[in-house]
Design an enzyme around this catalytic site. Structure first.
Site, PDB file in Angstrom:
ATOM      1  N   GLN A 184     -15.042 -14.526   6.399  1.00  0.00           N
ATOM      2  CA  GLN A 184     -14.046 -15.555   6.083  1.00  0.00           C
ATOM      3  C   GLN A 184     -14.331 -16.171   4.711  1.00  0.00           C
ATOM      4  O   GLN A 184     -14.776 -17.301   4.583  1.00  0.00           O
ATOM      5  CB  GLN A 184     -14.019 -16.618   7.201  1.00  0.00           C
ATOM      6  CG  GLN A 184     -12.960 -17.698   7.057  1.00  0.00           C
ATOM      7  CD  GLN A 184     -11.535 -17.200   7.194  1.00  0.00           C
ATOM      8  OE1 GLN A 184     -11.276 -16.016   7.193  1.00  0.00           O
ATOM      9  NE2 GLN A 184     -10.603 -18.123   7.331  1.00  0.00           N
ATOM     10  N   HIS A 221     -13.791 -13.729  10.287  1.00  0.00           N
ATOM     11  CA  HIS A 221     -13.117 -12.475   9.941  1.00  0.00           C
ATOM     12  C   HIS A 221     -11.919 -12.901   9.108  1.00  0.00           C
ATOM     13  O   HIS A 221     -11.103 -13.701   9.575  1.00  0.00           O
ATOM     14  CB  HIS A 221     -12.680 -11.742  11.216  1.00  0.00           C
ATOM     15  CG  HIS A 221     -12.290 -10.305  11.001  1.00  0.00           C
ATOM     16  ND1 HIS A 221     -11.834  -9.514  12.040  1.00  0.00           N
ATOM     17  CD2 HIS A 221     -12.284  -9.520   9.889  1.00  0.00           C
ATOM     18  CE1 HIS A 221     -11.572  -8.304  11.569  1.00  0.00           C
ATOM     19  NE2 HIS A 221     -11.831  -8.292  10.265  1.00  0.00           N
ATOM     20  N   LEU A 222     -11.805 -12.411   7.877  1.00  0.00           N
ATOM     21  CA  LEU A 222     -10.879 -12.998   6.908  1.00  0.00           C
ATOM     22  C   LEU A 222      -9.453 -13.121   7.453  1.00  0.00           C
ATOM     23  O   LEU A 222      -8.843 -12.133   7.871  1.00  0.00           O
ATOM     24  CB  LEU A 222     -10.872 -12.170   5.617  1.00  0.00           C
ATOM     25  CG  LEU A 222      -9.955 -12.687   4.504  1.00  0.00           C
ATOM     26  CD1 LEU A 222     -10.242 -14.145   4.152  1.00  0.00           C
ATOM     27  CD2 LEU A 222     -10.078 -11.815   3.259  1.00  0.00           C
ATOM     28  N   HIS A 223      -8.938 -14.349   7.427  1.00  0.00           N
ATOM     29  CA  HIS A 223      -7.575 -14.613   7.888  1.00  0.00           C
ATOM     30  C   HIS A 223      -7.050 -15.907   7.282  1.00  0.00           C
ATOM     31  O   HIS A 223      -7.816 -16.817   6.979  1.00  0.00           O
ATOM     32  CB  HIS A 223      -7.518 -14.710   9.424  1.00  0.00           C
ATOM     33  CG  HIS A 223      -8.296 -15.858   9.999  1.00  0.00           C
ATOM     34  ND1 HIS A 223      -9.679 -15.870  10.068  1.00  0.00           N
ATOM     35  CD2 HIS A 223      -7.893 -17.050  10.521  1.00  0.00           C
ATOM     36  CE1 HIS A 223     -10.083 -17.012  10.615  1.00  0.00           C
ATOM     37  NE2 HIS A 223      -9.024 -17.751  10.887  1.00  0.00           N
ATOM     38  N   LEU A 224      -5.739 -15.961   7.096  1.00  0.00           N
ATOM     39  CA  LEU A 224      -5.043 -17.186   6.735  1.00  0.00           C
ATOM     40  C   LEU A 224      -4.107 -17.544   7.879  1.00  0.00           C
ATOM     41  O   LEU A 224      -3.747 -16.682   8.699  1.00  0.00           O
ATOM     42  CB  LEU A 224      -4.237 -17.004   5.438  1.00  0.00           C
ATOM     43  CG  LEU A 224      -5.033 -16.993   4.131  1.00  0.00           C
ATOM     44  CD1 LEU A 224      -5.717 -15.657   3.901  1.00  0.00           C
ATOM     45  CD2 LEU A 224      -4.128 -17.308   2.940  1.00  0.00           C
TER      46      LEU A 224
END
Length: 390
Positions: A184, A221-224
């Site tokens: 993230q 865990h990369l998210h927008l």
């Protein structure tokens, strides 16, 4: 009863984003692509109605809104969320700020417990929950940009999936290719997709945001996040002062919280430059283990504006803040991207009935950096942006 953010005619392409009736077929169907081009990134004409907010219901939807809302509504009807989101009780808190408070008891009770995060720089852990472990059917579509946009780098795949514990109508996650196992930490391709999603929507209240680790991100865990809220928020028109001679970085001084403001009037080289500046700033914060939250909204240009100013471009607001690991159970709300922007999802009816502007400001103030550290961060970001020759 669920309330769609906008009324719209049925789009003949709409059905391609819906799941087949039999759940056994969901995985085989594959993920549909939502392909968009430059002409769909619209800045002009998306404004709040001057009179009744209910006029928003008659605003024509964009193709993006139609695809997202129809697919999201179907997943709600199929029971893929942790709870059924009804129309949320909403109030604007009395006072100068204009906080929009909403009672969302279910999210407070049923959302996934945050992961054990100890650092803003923590590495991705495939053993923990991540977006490779979601159920078939939770992904609505893949967001794909046509490669001919000016100044554009190769756009990575971005999956648009439901947030199973929604804050509001249409609450989705924008996730760069999950199999890459990205932690993230904000990346230019993810931010670009977030800004362009706001431009793809014809609803003035579709916003996108990012929580860092330590800034209440619950999954590393990369998210927008993206969601609709049919209310103006304080940050859209809050006045600001320039921090650098080039006018690329501004300071939002008005409550709810001081933040760094970046602004672009629309797509093209100016937007690409903004994405680079914002990500250099978030890289600095991450490298120095400083938690942060980011909010993308249509808004007024920097300077002497007012809460009712016209939405002439995109505001990206970045807040550096104290790290907070885990959830504070006893508080009326937890401070992350939407709370700093003035949207307060409240967990209990008792708090919703008793919450005041002063109490909300005190909770937010408690999460901000001490003044000496805030000044140091500001000086560092100004120096960083000053190196930018664009």
């Amino acid at each position: 009863m669920e309330v769609s953010p906008m009324a719209a005619p049925q789009d003949s392409n709409e059905t391609s984003y819906l799941l087949p009736p039999n759940s056994k077929d969901w995985e085989e169907q594959g993920i549909p692509d939502f392909v968009y081009g430059q002409k769909e990134l619209v800045v002009e004409g998306t404004q709040w109605p001057r009179t009744a907010p209910s006029l928003l219901d008659r605003t024509p939807r964009s193709r993006f809104d139609s695809a997202l809302c129809s697919a999201w509504r179907q997943r709600m009807e199929l029971g893929l969320f942790r709870y059924r989101l009804g129309e949320l009780q909403t109030q604007t808190l009395p006072g100068a700020v204009g906080f929009v408070a909403q009672l969302n008891v279910e999210r407070g009770v049923q959302r996934r417990r945050p992961q054990n995060i100890r650092s803003v720089k923590q590495a991705f852990d495939p053993e923990q929950f991540n977006f490779n472990k979601i159920r078939p059917g939770e992904v609505l579509f893949r967001l794909l940009r046509e490669p001919d946009l000016p100044g554009a780098l190769q756009q990575e795949d971005i999956l648009v999936m439901i947030n199973v514990s929604p804050l509001e109508w249409g609450h989705v996650l924008l996730v760069p290719e999950p199999t890459r196992g990205l932690p993230q930490r904000l990346l230019p391709g993810a931010l670009r997709a977030g800004v362009e999603a706001v431009l793809l929507s014809s609803h003035p209240g579709f916003r996108v945001g990012f929580n860092s680790l330590g800034g209440l991100a619950s999954v590393n865990h990369l998210h927008l996040h993206g969601y609709y809220l049919a209310h103006r928020l304080p940050v859209e028109g809050a006045p600001s002062k320039p921090l650098d001679p080039g006018g690329h970085l501004h300071l939002l001084q008005a409550p709810p919280a001081p933040g760094f403001l970046f602004y672009t009037s629309g797509p093209g080289p100016d937007l690409e430059a903004l994405i680079g500046r914002v990500c250099r700033a978030t890289d600095y914060l991450t490298d120095h283990d400083i938690a942060h939250n980011l909010f993308v909204t249509r808004g007024a240009p920097p300077g002497k504006t007012s809460p009712s100013s016209a939405l002439t471009g995109i505001r990206v607001i970045l807040w550096a803040r104290k790290s907070s690991f885990g959830v504070k159970e006893g508080e009326a709300f937890n401070v992350a991207l939407c709370e700093l922007a003035g949207h307060l999802p409240v967990k209990t009816s008792q708090d919703f009935d008793s919450l005041t502007e002063a109490a909300a400001l005190a909770l937010i103030q408690d999460c901000l950096l001490p003044p000496a550290q805030a000044e140091k961060v500001q000086a560092a970001l100004v120096a960083l942006i000053a190196q930018d020759k664009q």
